[in-house]
Design a protein around this motif. Sequence first.
Motif, mmCIF file in Angstrom:
data_model
loop_
_atom_site.group_PDB
_atom_site.id
_atom_site.type_symbol
_atom_site.label_atom_id
_atom_site.label_comp_id
_atom_site.label_asym_id
_atom_site.label_seq_id
_atom_site.Cartn_x
_atom_site.Cartn_y
_atom_site.Cartn_z
ATOM 1 N N ARG A 7 28.656 61.183 21.773
ATOM 2 C CA ARG A 7 29.017 60.319 22.906
ATOM 3 C C ARG A 7 30.319 59.581 22.622
ATOM 4 O O ARG A 7 31.142 59.390 23.509
ATOM 5 N N ARG A 8 30.515 59.194 21.370
ATOM 6 C CA ARG A 8 31.762 58.526 20.996
ATOM 7 C C ARG A 8 32.961 59.469 21.181
ATOM 8 O O ARG A 8 34.016 59.070 21.667
ATOM 9 N N LEU A 12 36.117 58.901 23.654
ATOM 10 C CA LEU A 12 37.467 58.978 23.115
ATOM 11 C C LEU A 12 38.309 59.995 23.878
ATOM 12 O O LEU A 12 39.508 59.780 24.101
ATOM 13 N N ALA A 13 37.715 61.097 24.298
ATOM 14 C CA ALA A 13 38.439 62.113 25.066
ATOM 15 C C ALA A 13 39.025 61.502 26.335
ATOM 16 O O ALA A 13 40.196 61.728 26.664
ATOM 17 N N PHE A 43 33.516 66.569 31.933
ATOM 18 C CA PHE A 43 33.559 67.762 31.089
ATOM 19 C C PHE A 43 33.167 67.428 29.649
ATOM 20 O O PHE A 43 32.445 68.196 29.002
ATOM 21 N N ALA A 44 33.651 66.307 29.125
ATOM 22 C CA ALA A 44 33.320 65.924 27.752
ATOM 23 C C ALA A 44 31.831 65.598 27.633
ATOM 24 O O ALA A 44 31.191 65.973 26.643
ATOM 25 N N ALA A 45 31.277 64.919 28.622
ATOM 26 C CA ALA A 45 29.839 64.619 28.604
ATOM 27 C C ALA A 45 29.033 65.916 28.602
ATOM 28 O O ALA A 45 28.042 66.039 27.871
ATOM 29 N N ASN A 46 29.451 66.889 29.398
ATOM 30 C CA ASN A 46 28.763 68.186 29.396
ATOM 31 C C ASN A 46 28.899 68.874 28.042
ATOM 32 O O ASN A 46 27.952 69.492 27.554
ATOM 33 N N ALA A 47 30.076 68.770 27.434
ATOM 34 C CA ALA A 47 30.296 69.418 26.132
ATOM 35 C C ALA A 47 29.370 68.853 25.071
ATOM 36 O O ALA A 47 28.834 69.606 24.251
#
Length: 136
Positions: A7-8, A12-13, A43-47
């Motif tokens: 999550r961090r 950060l992304a 997108f980052a949350a999905n990743a």
Amino acid sequence: MQLSSTRRGARLARLLAVQQLVDWGIPRDGRTASTVATVVAEFAANAVTHGRTPGRDFALRLTLTPESVRIEVTDTRPDMLPPTTGRLPEPAESAAESGRGLLLVEALADRWGTGPRDPHTKTLWAEVDRGRPVMA
């Protein structure tokens, strides 16, 4: 850039994406930066939620052209392809706290898609046109 599949790392992304836009001269409080920040966040949350393989990072790439900003997030689960067309949540799902992120991407991005990058990764991408007026 490579970011940890946490999550961090996802937070950060988003922060780094907005800073990159500012470095490119795109106003932090404008439509482009706001849209890019939202798409990167989704997108980052999905990743880190659906595309995570323990011990492997996800990658964020931003590309600036005169017409648009292209966002690419690559994760390590090519077998977990999301649908490329959104659907409204069913009434029974309306109270759910997740599952609407790609609907936001579909509503905000001018173009988006997904696909395997190689046998071990997949990439979600979106393009946000620059100079498009804010919707009222």
